[in-house]
Motif scaffolding. Sequence first.
Motif, PDB file in Angstrom:
ATOM      1  N   GLN A   1       0.814  -1.218   0.000  1.00 46.55           N
ATOM      2  CA  GLN A   1       0.000   0.000   0.000  1.00 46.55           C
ATOM      3  C   GLN A   1       0.851   1.273   0.000  1.00 46.55           C
ATOM      4  O   GLN A   1       0.332   2.372   0.128  1.00 46.55           O
ATOM      5  CB  GLN A   1      -0.930   0.009   1.216  1.00 46.55           C
ATOM      6  CG  GLN A   1      -1.981  -1.089   1.184  1.00 46.55           C
ATOM      7  CD  GLN A   1      -2.735  -1.220   2.497  1.00 46.55           C
ATOM      8  OE1 GLN A   1      -2.559  -0.419   3.408  1.00 46.55           O
ATOM      9  NE2 GLN A   1      -3.583  -2.228   2.596  1.00 46.55           N
ATOM     10  N   GLY A   2       2.161   1.116  -0.126  1.00 48.53           N
ATOM     11  CA  GLY A   2       3.034   2.275  -0.230  1.00 48.53           C
ATOM     12  C   GLY A   2       3.617   2.769   1.078  1.00 48.53           C
ATOM     13  O   GLY A   2       4.237   3.832   1.120  1.00 48.53           O
ATOM     14  N   LYS A   3       3.425   2.037   2.179  1.00 51.68           N
ATOM     15  CA  LYS A   3       4.020   2.441   3.451  1.00 51.68           C
ATOM     16  C   LYS A   3       5.540   2.259   3.367  1.00 51.68           C
ATOM     17  O   LYS A   3       6.026   1.271   2.819  1.00 51.68           O
ATOM     18  CB  LYS A   3       3.463   1.603   4.603  1.00 51.68           C
ATOM     19  CG  LYS A   3       1.946   1.570   4.681  1.00 51.68           C
ATOM     20  CD  LYS A   3       1.336   2.936   4.932  1.00 51.68           C
ATOM     21  CE  LYS A   3      -0.171   2.838   5.118  1.00 51.68           C
ATOM     22  NZ  LYS A   3      -0.797   4.160   5.300  1.00 51.68           N
ATOM     23  N   ARG A   4       6.276   3.203   3.955  1.00 53.92           N
ATOM     24  CA  ARG A   4       7.724   3.170   3.779  1.00 53.92           C
ATOM     25  C   ARG A   4       8.533   3.195   5.076  1.00 53.92           C
ATOM     26  O   ARG A   4       9.745   3.006   5.047  1.00 53.92           O
ATOM     27  CB  ARG A   4       8.148   4.356   2.896  1.00 53.92           C
ATOM     28  CG  ARG A   4       7.682   4.221   1.444  1.00 53.92           C
ATOM     29  CD  ARG A   4       8.363   3.035   0.779  1.00 53.92           C
ATOM     30  NE  ARG A   4       7.888   2.780  -0.582  1.00 53.92           N
ATOM     31  CZ  ARG A   4       7.008   1.847  -0.901  1.00 53.92           C
ATOM     32  NH1 ARG A   4       6.472   1.084   0.049  1.00 53.92           N
ATOM     33  NH2 ARG A   4       6.636   1.670  -2.151  1.00 53.92           N
ATOM     34  N   THR A   5       7.907   3.419   6.205  1.00 57.20           N
ATOM     35  CA  THR A   5       8.638   3.383   7.473  1.00 57.20           C
ATOM     36  C   THR A   5       7.892   2.501   8.471  1.00 57.20           C
ATOM     37  O   THR A   5       6.667   2.370   8.406  1.00 57.20           O
ATOM     38  CB  THR A   5       8.807   4.792   8.076  1.00 57.20           C
ATOM     39  OG1 THR A   5       7.504   5.356   8.327  1.00 57.20           O
ATOM     40  CG2 THR A   5       9.576   5.698   7.121  1.00 57.20           C
ATOM     41  N   PHE A   6       8.645   1.903   9.382  1.00 53.69           N
ATOM     42  CA  PHE A   6       8.016   1.007  10.357  1.00 53.69           C
ATOM     43  C   PHE A   6       8.780   1.030  11.670  1.00 53.69           C
ATOM     44  O   PHE A   6       9.900   1.542  11.771  1.00 53.69           O
ATOM     45  CB  PHE A   6       7.947  -0.420   9.804  1.00 53.69           C
ATOM     46  CG  PHE A   6       9.244  -1.175   9.867  1.00 53.69           C
ATOM     47  CD1 PHE A   6       9.469  -2.146  10.832  1.00 53.69           C
ATOM     48  CD2 PHE A   6      10.265  -0.918   8.948  1.00 53.69           C
ATOM     49  CE1 PHE A   6      10.665  -2.846  10.896  1.00 53.69           C
ATOM     50  CE2 PHE A   6      11.467  -1.613   8.989  1.00 53.69           C
ATOM     51  CZ  PHE A   6      11.667  -2.583   9.972  1.00 53.69           C
ATOM     52  N   LYS A   7       8.122   0.446  12.655  1.00 60.36           N
ATOM     53  CA  LYS A   7       8.702   0.300  13.983  1.00 60.36           C
ATOM     54  C   LYS A   7       8.215  -1.020  14.551  1.00 60.36           C
ATOM     55  O   LYS A   7       7.062  -1.415  14.315  1.00 60.36           O
ATOM     56  CB  LYS A   7       8.247   1.461  14.879  1.00 60.36           C
ATOM     57  CG  LYS A   7       8.570   1.313  16.358  1.00 60.36           C
ATOM     58  CD  LYS A   7       7.927   2.451  17.150  1.00 60.36           C
ATOM     59  CE  LYS A   7       8.169   2.278  18.645  1.00 60.36           C
ATOM     60  NZ  LYS A   7       7.543   3.375  19.430  1.00 60.36           N
ATOM     61  N   VAL A   8       9.063  -1.723  15.300  1.00 60.98           N
ATOM     62  CA  VAL A   8       8.670  -2.978  15.936  1.00 60.98           C
ATOM     63  C   VAL A   8       8.479  -2.736  17.429  1.00 60.98           C
ATOM     64  O   VAL A   8       9.337  -2.136  18.088  1.00 60.98           O
ATOM     65  CB  VAL A   8       9.730  -4.079  15.720  1.00 60.98           C
ATOM     66  CG1 VAL A   8       9.289  -5.376  16.407  1.00 60.98           C
ATOM     67  CG2 VAL A   8       9.961  -4.312  14.235  1.00 60.98           C
ATOM     68  N   SER A   9       7.343  -3.181  17.950  1.00 59.40           N
ATOM     69  CA  SER A   9       7.071  -3.104  19.383  1.00 59.40           C
ATOM     70  C   SER A   9       6.783  -4.514  19.881  1.00 59.40           C
ATOM     71  O   SER A   9       5.703  -5.063  19.633  1.00 59.40           O
ATOM     72  CB  SER A   9       5.874  -2.186  19.665  1.00 59.40           C
ATOM     73  OG  SER A   9       6.157  -0.863  19.267  1.00 59.40           O
ATOM     74  N   CYS A  10       7.732  -5.087  20.562  1.00 61.75           N
ATOM     75  CA  CYS A  10       7.620  -6.477  21.011  1.00 61.75           C
ATOM     76  C   CYS A  10       7.384  -6.535  22.513  1.00 61.75           C
ATOM     77  O   CYS A  10       8.005  -5.788  23.282  1.00 61.75           O
ATOM     78  CB  CYS A  10       8.897  -7.238  20.637  1.00 61.75           C
ATOM     79  SG  CYS A  10       8.861  -8.987  21.108  1.00 61.75           S
ATOM     80  N   ARG A  11       6.483  -7.418  22.920  1.00 64.25           N
ATOM     81  CA  ARG A  11       6.251  -7.699  24.342  1.00 64.25           C
ATOM     82  C   ARG A  11       6.490  -9.180  24.591  1.00 64.25           C
ATOM     83  O   ARG A  11       5.821 -10.038  23.998  1.00 64.25           O
ATOM     84  CB  ARG A  11       4.828  -7.342  24.745  1.00 64.25           C
ATOM     85  CG  ARG A  11       4.500  -5.865  24.705  1.00 64.25           C
ATOM     86  CD  ARG A  11       3.071  -5.639  25.159  1.00 64.25           C
ATOM     87  NE  ARG A  11       2.891  -6.015  26.552  1.00 64.25           N
ATOM     88  CZ  ARG A  11       1.716  -6.355  27.104  1.00 64.25           C
ATOM     89  NH1 ARG A  11       0.636  -6.390  26.350  1.00 64.25           N
ATOM     90  NH2 ARG A  11       1.636  -6.676  28.377  1.00 64.25           N
ATOM     91  N   ARG A  12       7.441  -9.483  25.455  1.00 64.13           N
ATOM     92  CA  ARG A  12       7.731 -10.881  25.784  1.00 64.13           C
ATOM     93  C   ARG A  12       7.064 -11.203  27.118  1.00 64.13           C
ATOM     94  O   ARG A  12       7.608 -10.973  28.186  1.00 64.13           O
ATOM     95  CB  ARG A  12       9.239 -11.118  25.871  1.00 64.13           C
ATOM     96  CG  ARG A  12       9.597 -12.587  26.092  1.00 64.13           C
ATOM     97  CD  ARG A  12      11.058 -12.762  26.417  1.00 64.13           C
ATOM     98  NE  ARG A  12      11.428 -12.054  27.646  1.00 64.13           N
ATOM     99  CZ  ARG A  12      12.449 -12.398  28.431  1.00 64.13           C
ATOM    100  NH1 ARG A  12      13.217 -13.433  28.125  1.00 64.13           N
ATOM    101  NH2 ARG A  12      12.735 -11.693  29.509  1.00 64.13           N
TER     102      ARG A  12
END
Length: 403
Positions: free
Chosen positions: A103-114
């Motif tokens: 869809q054209g998204k170009r930046t991301f971030k990962v938010s992980c919960r263990r």
Amino acid sequence: MNEDAILIRYAELAIKGRNRKKFERRLEKTIQQLLQHRFPQAATSRTFGRLYVELNGEDGAKVLEALRHVFGISSVSPVVRTANIEADIKKGAAAAISSAVNQGKRTFKVSCRRIDKKFPTGSQEMNQVIGKYVLQQFSELAVDVHHPDVELFVEIRQEGTSITGKKYKGAGGLPTGTGGRALLLLSGGIDSPVAGFEAMKRGVTLEAIHFHSPPYTSPQAKQKVEDLAAVLSEYGGPVKLHVVPFTEAQLAIHQQVPDNVEITVMRRFMLRMAEQLANAEDIKALISGESLGQVASQTLDSMYAINQVTSMPVLRPLITQDKLEITEKAREVGTYDISIRPFEDCCTIFLPADPKTKPNAEKVAYYESFLAIDDIVADAVERTEVRTIDGRTKQDKELEDLF
């Protein structure tokens, strides 16, 4: 890997304290009824404070859109689920973000919960592991930890890992059925369906009453109201609609009462009839679409005069909203295009040129004293037609007719 379930986040249920479980059970029951009716292969599952809908082959996009109409849901997210194995989690993350990339998204971030502390890699380290893998798979992506186009949520629990990169707003509010039952005075206009919607958002189960005056009002006007009830039923379940024959009452009022207070007397009769029907159905309140000062019958003086004939609470969810706000909400809910169909309801019949904005309650009661109030009300209530409107059933029938 495919998105095989939908994660449901609660709206106000999280602040309900000791009553929270009751609200959660009501919400889950509502969702189960929806799934059974429209998506029979899907089912709910609950694990450690999380509520999921297992798709089991059902169309995820259609299920998700239906869930967004359910009161009590804050947001929904399609999820990819994997075993608690690092390689599987990385592949699942890539699968979850792939549609956003398309869809054209170009930046991301990962938010992980263990949450599963037996998993050997900590949350911060997993953020880096997953982020590195995603960057390797999609060269067009870049990391932005402050304002990402996509936030990839990864939750590692004992029973497995859930991954999602999408979050869709739900209807919010409280689950239908947790706020009691009320009777909506449903005209064919823009305001009253929105008032019904706002009441349902507070957990109210709706019944509706409509005043029909043939031959002055047409069958199309009645159909318009049924269609409005059908839209409301998509949010709060089936709506029992009471259609009151109002012609005789309206003619008697028109012949006996001065023109400038006719609308006030007419609304007093509507409240009397609505109260009788509500009492018979063990309903505790009436709902009106009135907005303060919008028309002559919605001034404080008019409301005071009208309310005197009932001891039942009259809820007015739109009381402080202006027409633009109400119209915008009607478009959002899906009732606006129905409400503007050119078929008039009984409130537009015999309208005086100069209605009273400050009717005197004592004078109004005096004018009414020449009418056989109890007989008129009892006759109309006795001849009331009742039917249950379920927009979901109508939708399914229309789909069946296509095949």
